[in-house]
Design a protein around this motif. Structure first.
Motif, PDB file in Angstrom:
ATOM      1  N   ALA A 302      14.545  -4.807  -6.565  1.00  0.00           N
ATOM      2  CA  ALA A 302      14.586  -5.240  -7.935  1.00  0.00           C
ATOM      3  C   ALA A 302      16.008  -4.878  -8.284  1.00  0.00           C
ATOM      4  CB  ALA A 302      13.670  -4.570  -8.824  1.00  0.00           C
ATOM      5  N   ASN A 303      16.843  -5.842  -9.178  1.00  0.00           N
ATOM      6  CA  ASN A 303      18.003  -5.276  -9.657  1.00  0.00           C
ATOM      7  C   ASN A 303      17.807  -4.708 -11.375  1.00  0.00           C
ATOM      8  OD1 ASN A 303      19.379  -6.494  -7.597  1.00  0.00           O
ATOM      9  ND2 ASN A 303      19.500  -8.468  -8.880  1.00  0.00           N
ATOM     10  N   MET A 304      18.654  -3.911 -11.522  1.00  0.00           N
ATOM     11  CA  MET A 304      18.691  -3.008 -12.717  1.00  0.00           C
ATOM     12  C   MET A 304      19.811  -2.515 -13.187  1.00  0.00           C
ATOM     13  SD  MET A 304      16.305   0.440 -13.215  1.00  0.00           S
ATOM     14  CE  MET A 304      14.926  -0.342 -12.658  1.00  0.00           C
ATOM     15  N   ARG A 365       9.532  -3.571 -14.349  1.00  0.00           N
ATOM     16  CA  ARG A 365      10.107  -4.260 -15.427  1.00  0.00           C
ATOM     17  C   ARG A 365      10.155  -3.329 -16.681  1.00  0.00           C
ATOM     18  NH1 ARG A 365       5.614  -9.234 -14.692  1.00  0.00           N
ATOM     19  NH2 ARG A 365       6.715 -10.630 -13.540  1.00  0.00           N
ATOM     20  N   ALA A 366       9.189  -2.413 -17.036  1.00  0.00           N
ATOM     21  CA  ALA A 366       9.304  -1.609 -18.157  1.00  0.00           C
ATOM     22  C   ALA A 366      10.578  -0.705 -18.228  1.00  0.00           C
ATOM     23  CB  ALA A 366       8.068  -0.617 -18.021  1.00  0.00           C
ATOM     24  N   ILE A 367      11.221  -0.509 -17.040  1.00  0.00           N
ATOM     25  CA  ILE A 367      12.483   0.334 -17.143  1.00  0.00           C
ATOM     26  C   ILE A 367      13.887  -0.359 -16.833  1.00  0.00           C
ATOM     27  CG2 ILE A 367      11.419   2.481 -16.398  1.00  0.00           C
ATOM     28  CD1 ILE A 367      12.172   1.982 -13.620  1.00  0.00           C
ATOM     29  N   GLY A 368      13.603  -1.744 -17.047  1.00  0.00           N
ATOM     30  CA  GLY A 368      14.734  -2.569 -17.015  1.00  0.00           C
ATOM     31  C   GLY A 368      14.815  -3.581 -15.606  1.00  0.00           C
ATOM     32  N   GLY A 369      13.884  -3.357 -14.843  1.00  0.00           N
ATOM     33  CA  GLY A 369      14.057  -4.037 -13.536  1.00  0.00           C
ATOM     34  C   GLY A 369      13.844  -5.787 -13.628  1.00  0.00           C
ATOM     35  N   SER A 370      14.631  -6.425 -12.903  1.00  0.00           N
ATOM     36  CA  SER A 370      14.634  -7.836 -13.052  1.00  0.00           C
ATOM     37  C   SER A 370      14.902  -8.287 -11.525  1.00  0.00           C
ATOM     38  CB  SER A 370      15.588  -8.480 -13.763  1.00  0.00           C
ATOM     39  OG  SER A 370      16.668  -8.238 -13.413  1.00  0.00           O
ATOM     40  N   GLY A 371      14.494  -9.636 -11.375  1.00  0.00           N
ATOM     41  CA  GLY A 371      14.717 -10.525 -10.136  1.00  0.00           C
ATOM     42  C   GLY A 371      13.793  -9.574  -9.026  1.00  0.00           C
ATOM     43  N   VAL A 372      12.323  -9.287  -9.155  1.00  0.00           N
ATOM     44  CA  VAL A 372      11.663  -8.506  -8.331  1.00  0.00           C
ATOM     45  C   VAL A 372      11.196  -9.278  -7.157  1.00  0.00           C
ATOM     46  CG1 VAL A 372       9.893  -7.041  -7.957  1.00  0.00           C
ATOM     47  CG2 VAL A 372      10.967  -7.027 -10.242  1.00  0.00           C
ATOM     48  N   LEU A 373      11.708  -8.799  -6.139  1.00  0.00           N
ATOM     49  CA  LEU A 373      11.258  -9.459  -4.576  1.00  0.00           C
ATOM     50  C   LEU A 373      10.361  -8.553  -4.019  1.00  0.00           C
ATOM     51  CD1 LEU A 373      14.909 -10.693  -3.585  1.00  0.00           C
ATOM     52  CD2 LEU A 373      13.169 -11.983  -4.894  1.00  0.00           C
ATOM     53  N   ILE A 374       9.345  -9.240  -3.307  1.00  0.00           N
ATOM     54  CA  ILE A 374       8.224  -8.564  -2.563  1.00  0.00           C
ATOM     55  C   ILE A 374       8.210  -9.146  -1.114  1.00  0.00           C
ATOM     56  CG2 ILE A 374       5.931  -7.833  -2.563  1.00  0.00           C
ATOM     57  CD1 ILE A 374       5.829  -8.097  -5.676  1.00  0.00           C
ATOM     58  N   SER A 375       8.214  -8.438  -0.220  1.00  0.00           N
ATOM     59  CA  SER A 375       7.931  -8.812   1.215  1.00  0.00           C
ATOM     60  C   SER A 375       7.001  -7.810   1.756  1.00  0.00           C
ATOM     61  CB  SER A 375       9.081  -9.176   1.855  1.00  0.00           C
ATOM     62  OG  SER A 375       9.913  -7.826   1.746  1.00  0.00           O
ATOM     63  N   PRO A 376       6.220  -8.136   2.640  1.00  0.00           N
ATOM     64  CA  PRO A 376       5.167  -7.310   3.505  1.00  0.00           C
ATOM     65  C   PRO A 376       6.168  -6.796   4.574  1.00  0.00           C
ATOM     66  CG  PRO A 376       4.944  -9.637   4.104  1.00  0.00           C
ATOM     67  CD  PRO A 376       5.751  -9.950   3.226  1.00  0.00           C
ATOM     68  N   LEU A 377       5.520  -5.520   4.804  1.00  0.00           N
ATOM     69  CA  LEU A 377       6.437  -4.532   5.971  1.00  0.00           C
ATOM     70  C   LEU A 377       5.733  -4.947   7.292  1.00  0.00           C
ATOM     71  CD1 LEU A 377       6.851  -1.218   4.319  1.00  0.00           C
ATOM     72  CD2 LEU A 377       8.817  -2.659   5.303  1.00  0.00           C
ATOM     73  N   THR A 378       6.345  -4.700   8.365  1.00  0.00           N
ATOM     74  CA  THR A 378       5.934  -5.079   9.600  1.00  0.00           C
ATOM     75  C   THR A 378       5.815  -3.854  10.366  1.00  0.00           C
ATOM     76  OG1 THR A 378       6.711  -7.419   9.727  1.00  0.00           O
ATOM     77  CG2 THR A 378       6.048  -6.603  11.797  1.00  0.00           C
ATOM     78  N   TYR A 379       6.791  -2.857  10.507  1.00  0.00           N
ATOM     79  CA  TYR A 379       7.034  -1.712  10.862  1.00  0.00           C
ATOM     80  C   TYR A 379       7.311  -0.635  10.313  1.00  0.00           C
ATOM     81  CZ  TYR A 379       6.413  -4.889  15.221  1.00  0.00           C
ATOM     82  OH  TYR A 379       6.026  -5.935  15.913  1.00  0.00           O
ATOM     83  N   ILE A 380       7.061   0.497  10.469  1.00  0.00           N
ATOM     84  CA  ILE A 380       7.881   1.808   9.699  1.00  0.00           C
ATOM     85  C   ILE A 380       7.915   2.697  10.905  1.00  0.00           C
ATOM     86  CG2 ILE A 380       7.415   3.406   8.130  1.00  0.00           C
ATOM     87  CD1 ILE A 380       5.757   1.903   6.395  1.00  0.00           C
ATOM     88  N   PHE A 381       9.115   2.908  11.489  1.00  0.00           N
ATOM     89  CA  PHE A 381       9.316   3.992  12.587  1.00  0.00           C
ATOM     90  C   PHE A 381       9.877   5.004  11.935  1.00  0.00           C
ATOM     91  CE2 PHE A 381       9.703  -0.165  14.807  1.00  0.00           C
ATOM     92  CZ  PHE A 381       9.070   0.107  16.126  1.00  0.00           C
ATOM     93  N   ASP A 382       9.236   6.217  12.359  1.00  0.00           N
ATOM     94  CA  ASP A 382       9.559   7.418  11.841  1.00  0.00           C
ATOM     95  C   ASP A 382      10.521   8.267  12.783  1.00  0.00           C
ATOM     96  OD1 ASP A 382       7.837   8.312   9.704  1.00  0.00           O
ATOM     97  OD2 ASP A 382       6.061   8.615  10.969  1.00  0.00           O
ATOM     98  N   GLU A 383      11.290   9.227  12.473  1.00  0.00           N
ATOM     99  CA  GLU A 383      12.227   9.829  13.191  1.00  0.00           C
ATOM    100  C   GLU A 383      11.630  10.102  14.747  1.00  0.00           C
ATOM    101  OE1 GLU A 383      15.448  13.464  13.229  1.00  0.00           O
ATOM    102  OE2 GLU A 383      14.151  12.980  11.520  1.00  0.00           O
ATOM    103  N   GLU A 384      10.215  10.585  14.430  1.00  0.00           N
ATOM    104  CA  GLU A 384       9.555  10.864  15.753  1.00  0.00           C
ATOM    105  C   GLU A 384       8.079  10.740  15.396  1.00  0.00           C
ATOM    106  OE1 GLU A 384       9.964  14.259  19.223  1.00  0.00           O
ATOM    107  OE2 GLU A 384       9.367  15.099  17.304  1.00  0.00           O
ATOM    108  N   THR A 385       7.398  10.050  16.464  1.00  0.00           N
ATOM    109  CA  THR A 385       6.133   9.844  16.108  1.00  0.00           C
ATOM    110  C   THR A 385       5.021  11.187  16.311  1.00  0.00           C
ATOM    111  OG1 THR A 385       6.207   7.907  17.299  1.00  0.00           O
ATOM    112  CG2 THR A 385       4.058   8.507  16.894  1.00  0.00           C
ATOM    113  N   PRO A 386       4.642  11.683  15.200  1.00  0.00           N
ATOM    114  CA  PRO A 386       3.771  12.898  15.002  1.00  0.00           C
ATOM    115  C   PRO A 386       2.883  12.868  16.314  1.00  0.00           C
ATOM    116  CG  PRO A 386       3.875  11.890  13.079  1.00  0.00           C
ATOM    117  CD  PRO A 386       4.491  10.905  13.887  1.00  0.00           C
ATOM    118  N   ARG A 387       2.182  11.793  16.667  1.00  0.00           N
ATOM    119  CA  ARG A 387       0.985  11.709  17.962  1.00  0.00           C
ATOM    120  C   ARG A 387       1.709  11.876  19.070  1.00  0.00           C
ATOM    121  NH1 ARG A 387      -1.789   8.404  14.204  1.00  0.00           N
ATOM    122  NH2 ARG A 387      -3.937   9.031  13.850  1.00  0.00           N
ATOM    123  N   TRP A 388       3.079  11.650  19.108  1.00  0.00           N
ATOM    124  CA  TRP A 388       3.915  11.902  20.573  1.00  0.00           C
ATOM    125  C   TRP A 388       4.180  13.439  20.655  1.00  0.00           C
ATOM    126  CZ3 TRP A 388       4.833  10.409  24.999  1.00  0.00           C
ATOM    127  CH2 TRP A 388       6.204  10.864  25.755  1.00  0.00           C
TER     128      TRP A 388
END
Length: 397
Positions: A302-304, A365-388
């Motif tokens: 969003a833009n603010m 919106r309540a704090i002045g945001g406009s032009g809100v864009l939303i898109s689904p995430l495909t991946y979130i890579f951590d710095e290192e995988t905890p399970r690794w």
């Protein structure tokens, strides 16, 4: 063919065992007799395998073998997960049991029954596999060569649970403790349980103090066994519980043996000894972790207007739903006004879970945001995988 196969009994037996299966403790084993009568007995001696034991030595070969379920919902969901992680399986002929994953050139996919995946991991014929936790627990029997690399792949959810009739002598029985306290169960007339889990069943009953229990395996739907009078209870996988209810059966408190879902499992020896196995497992694990962490997450931009990035960040962080993963990303939005470049607006980027999406948009919106864009995430890579890190620790590396 009879519905019920040879019996498994948790009581003393005088039959001579043909072979023994390793059990959870040195004083407990399941033996199979020449008369096809299977009993769970207490013994102070160590269990042995007369007919030979599984050889888990590493077999010399260049490729890394990855076992996947061959049929059913688990098979379809596994292929979908791999595809979502950009690891699509390429099968030239749908009747073939061998396939490839182009992104993993050294991996050979083998489609197998889930229980055979576990057995072949132990025998060294497979290096990695995806099966349900219930299958690993039943057929792996606590073998230390099996390592759970990822314990929550988010599909194949079910539970291994004990169920009894809603009627008759069980009408007022609602817990495992109450079932164990029933005076009906004796050496001469034990509790009869129909199940396909001939390792986990006796183990669970012994751990919970049920002494007079006899187990029998069954072909087809176990839910019919109590109604037919050939079992008092069943121990089976339950998803929604609808099938149990439709057959006048009920789960009881304390009767859940384990909660199960799909897991990524590997051979310890393969990970340590086979060239490339550990690196390939690392890549698969990272892809799984990144994809699964992104499920149900959305990027909100969003833009603010604001006097500075800090002032805008302060406004955003004042709203509980706008913190994101580690905080908002705030960047100036440049525009040209009166021949000069200025930054009157700032772009805010945050990560928001699906269930909080609309609430987050309202707060922006309540704090002045406009032009809100939303898109689904495909991946979130951590710095290192905890399970690794956990896997390396299990391997002593």
């Amino acid at each position: 063919m009879s519905l019920l196969q040879p019996y498994f009994q948790q009581c003393p037996s005088a039959f001579t065992p043909a072979f023994s299966i390793p059990s959870p403790s040195p004083s407990f084993f399941i033996s199979v007799s020449k008369r096809s009568f299977i009993s769970c007995c207490s013994s102070q001696s160590q269990t042995t395998v007369v007919n030979g034991k599984i050889d888990s030595k590493i077999v010399e070969r260049d490729e890394i073998r990855f076992g996947l379920p061959s049929k059913g919902r688990m098979a379809a969901d596994t292929l979908d997960l791999l595809k979502d992680c950009q690891l699509s399986v390429k099968q030239v002929n749908p009747r073939q049991y061998v396939a490839q994953i182009p992104q993993l050139s050294n991996v050979e996919v083998w489609f197998q029954r889930p229980k055979d995946i576990v057995r072949k991991l132990l025998s060294g014929d497979l290096d990695l596999g995806i099966v349900g936790l219930d299958t690993v627990s039943e057929y792996g029997q606590g073998n230390e060569d099996l390592i759970i690399v990822h314990d929550a792949l988010e599909y194949g959810d079910c539970r291994l649970s004990l169920a009894i009739p809603k009627y008759g002598i069980f009408e007022n029985v609602n817990s495992l403790k109450e079932l164990a306290q029933m005076t009906q169960w004796t050496v001469e007339k034990p509790l009869r349980v129909a199940t396909g889990f001939t390792y986990l069943g006796p183990k669970f009953m012994k751990e919970n103090g049920l002494k007079h229990v006899i187990f029998s395996t069954a072909d087809g739907a176990l839910e019919a066994a109590p109604a037919m009078g050939i079992a008092d209870a069943i121990l089976d996988l339950v998803s929604s519980g609808t099938t149990l209810k439709e057959n006048n059966l009920k789960e009881i408190e304390g009767g859940v043996v384990l909660e199960s879902q799909a897991v990524l499992v590997a051979s310890r020896k393969a990970l340590i000894q086979r060239k490339g196995a550990l690196d390939t497992t690392h890549e698969i694990l990272e892809r799984f972790e990144a994809h699964l962490r992104a499920l149900g997450q959305f990027t909100v931009t969003a833009n603010m207007r604001g006097s500075s990035a800090e002032e805008v960040a302060e406004r955003v962080l004042s709203q509980p739903s706008l913190a994101g993963l580690q905080g908002p990303t705030v960047s100036p939005v440049f525009c040209k006004r009166d021949g000069k470049v200025a930054a009157d607006y700032y772009a805010i980027v945050i990560c928001v879970p699906k269930k909080a999406l609309y609430k987050s948009v309202r707060q922006l919106r309540a704090i002045g945001g406009s032009g809100v864009l939303i898109s689904p995430l495909t991946y979130i890579f951590d710095e290192e995988t905890p399970r690794w890190r956990e896997l390396l620790s299990k391997l002593g590396l």
